[in-house]
Design an enzyme around this catalytic site. Structure first.
Site, mmCIF file in Angstrom:
data_model
loop_
_atom_site.group_PDB
_atom_site.id
_atom_site.type_symbol
_atom_site.label_atom_id
_atom_site.label_comp_id
_atom_site.label_asym_id
_atom_site.label_seq_id
_atom_site.Cartn_x
_atom_site.Cartn_y
_atom_site.Cartn_z
ATOM 1 C CG ASN A 46 -0.336 -0.070 2.503
ATOM 2 O OD1 ASN A 46 0.769 -0.589 2.632
ATOM 3 N ND2 ASN A 46 -0.976 0.463 3.510
ATOM 4 N N GLY A 49 2.010 -5.956 7.308
ATOM 5 C CA GLY A 49 1.114 -6.572 6.331
ATOM 6 C C GLY A 49 -0.169 -6.986 7.012
ATOM 7 C CD GLU A 71 4.096 -1.629 13.506
ATOM 8 O OE1 GLU A 71 2.906 -1.312 13.692
ATOM 9 O OE2 GLU A 71 5.015 -1.292 14.267
ATOM 10 C CB CYS A 97 -2.599 -0.132 8.241
ATOM 11 S SG CYS A 97 -1.265 1.025 8.553
ATOM 12 C CD GLU A 145 8.973 -1.879 13.159
ATOM 13 O OE1 GLU A 145 9.148 -1.146 12.179
ATOM 14 O OE2 GLU A 145 9.012 -3.115 13.082
#
Ligand code: NDP
Length: 480
Positions: free
Chosen positions: A150, A226, A248, A282, A461
């Site tokens: 993305n 992902g 993530e 996301c 992160e």
């Protein structure tokens, strides 16, 4: 037709099996380049190179590592125009979005961590004059970095920058759906003089390249961004190997509009949060909770705003939305919209594939879609769609909206719109998510801990959290 190559040990190389996959341009549905269909042997070669390079890179003084990474960032910037066009062509996103978001973020990520490594510090624990403990933070080895389609270059550099700055070497696997900017990055690394083997990029399918990479005995650290299903698989296969893992994952993020919110600002933000990057971020606000008192007015204003968005050629600077990333993905989104209809949802606007004229007629375009009338607990409001689709849900009270917002398995981000500061802080504290925005959406500071809770991920992160993830803390106790 252009053949993308792997980047291993400082060289551009063909996949060892000589096989390639088709790479599509989502804006017109045509195959325009070929991607290495790499497999275990290519991953093994990349890991061997990275492991060898680790011996030198991990001992390279921080200032020198920082200088090399700064040069890499400068070189990326030099190729910005090419990268913008490539990202848009590979992913379907408008060139203007790639120009404002994706591509500038790549050198910004690298500069940020090249600087951070010079300003990092570690802990010291003094024991009443008896002893001193200090903590060394040492690079770990070969980091496996796996990124999605993305925000291809943006998220790839978000991983490799802290990994390399901290002194690790990397084997990266970009999404097979959007390999082009990672390939251009390989060429840029060669031009910028990144020492060979420090970064290796292997292209290919998740099952054939991702699995051998995450399960390789010489990749002790895995950073993955992902989908939740893939994240679960990676957690399952890496757990018995005791790897350090950062995940993530997906989100189903609530966007909460209280009746006392700044009306115009919240309508604009809701549209941005729903449709930016064709809803394929996301962090997109795909569940839109609006307080009853303003529900009708808000719904009508959002529909009007959405009707003015231009869906069109990604190269056209007036397009607000381009194509979604692939035919498969378009079909998944359209199937979800059909499910919404079956469940009794009312499609207020959109709801169809858009067929553009001329050369773009076979492109993968989905109209920005607003749905209302579905219960908070139905599939559409619980599962990630990852497309330009937002579902409107009215609410009465703060307690009710917090309960609905927290009702999914996800917990990545949330936005709250209100002019009542106490309510804003109270709701922020009660929402299950790693990130909460108040009166805004997707305002990013690279220093913050970034990540999700529940099925949206494990670990954080960002800023020094990334440097901590990519290093091993070692306590040294000195008796006085
Ligand atoms: P996927 O999980 O399908 O793929 C992500 C990456 O993992 C790709 O490179 C993919 O390769 C690879 N992969 C697939 N199978 C394996 C495997 N068995 N082992 C190792 N790697 C594998 O996600 P998408 O690319 O579809 O990205 C969209 C998802 O990413 C959404 O759910 C979105 O919410 C999430 N996301 C989360 C973010 C966050 O920060 N929390 C940010 C951005 C996206 P291939 O493409 O070749 O299959």
């Amino acid at each position: 037709m252009e053949k993308i190559l792997n980047y291993i040990n400082g060289e551009l190389v063909a996949p060892t099996n000589g096989n390639y996959l088709d790479n599509y341009n989502p804006s017109n549905g045509e195959v325009y380049s070929l991607i290495p269909d790499s497999e275990k042997q290519d991953i093994d070669n990349a890991v061997v190179a990275a492991k060898e390079a680790f011996k030198g890179w991990s001992k390279t003084p921080k200032q020198k590592r920082s200088d090399i990474l700064m040069k890499l960032a400068d070189t990326i910037e030099k190729y910005s125009d090419e990268l913008i066009k490539a990202e848009s062509k590979d992913n379907g996103k408008p060139e203007t979005l790639a120009a404002h978001v994706d591509i500038p973020r790549a050198p910004a990520n690298i500069r940020f961590f090249a600087g951070a490594i010079l300003h990092d510090s570690s802990e010291m624990h003094e024991m009443d004059g008896m002893a001193i403990n200090y903590t060394l933070r040492q690079p770990i080895g070969v980091a496996a970095c796996i990124s999605p389609w993305n925000l291809p270059l943006y998220l790839l550099t978000w991983k490799i920058a802290p990994a390399l700055a901290a002194g690790n070497t990397v084997v990266a696997k970009p999404s097979e759906v959007t390999p082009m900017t990672a390939y251009i990055l390989s060429k840029i690394c060669i031009e910028a003089g990144l020492p060979k083997g420090v970064l290796n990029i292997v292209h290919g399918l998740g099952s054939k390249t991702g699995d051998p990479l995450t399960t390789h005995p010489d990749t002790p650290i895995v950073s993955f961004t992902g989908g939740t299903v893939t994240g679960k698989h990676i957690a399952t296969v890496t757990a018995p190997m005791f790897k350090k893992l950062s995940l993530e994952l997906g989100g189903k993020n609530p966007n909460i509009i209280f009746s006392d919110a700044d009306f115009d600002k919240s309508v604009s933000m809701a549209a941005r949060a729903a449709f930016t990057n064709q809803g394929q971020i996301c962090l997109c606000g795909s569940r839109l909770f609006v307080q009853e008192e303003i529900y009708d007015k808000f719904r009508d204003a959002l529909v009007t705003k959405t009707s003015k968005l231009k869906l069109g050629d990604p190269k056209d600077t007036t397009s607000n939305l381009g194509a979604v990333v692939s035919k498969d993905h378009m079909e998944k989104i359209l199937a979800k919209i059909e499910l919404a209809r079956t469940l009794g949802g009312n499609i207020l606007i959109g709801g169809e594939r858009e067929i553009l004229e001329g050369e773009l007629k076979d492109g993968y375009y989905v109209q920005p879609t607003i749905i209302e009338g579905l219960s908070s607990d139905c599939d559409i409001n619980q599962e990630e769609i990852f497309g330009p689709v937002v579902s409107l849900i009215p609410f009465k009270t703060e307690e009710e909206v917090v309960e609905m917002a927290n009702s999914t398995k996800y917990g990545l981000s949330a936005s709250i719109f209100t002019e009542n500061i106490s309510k804003a802080h109270r709701v922020a504290a009660n929402i299950d998510s790693g990130i909460v925005w108040i009166n805004t959406w997707l305002l990013r500071d690279l220093r913050i801990p970034f990540g999700g809770m529940k099925h949206s991920g494990v670990g954080r992160e960002g800023g020094f959290k990334s440097l901590q993830f990519f290093t091993e803390p070692k306590n040294v106790c000195v008796k006085i």
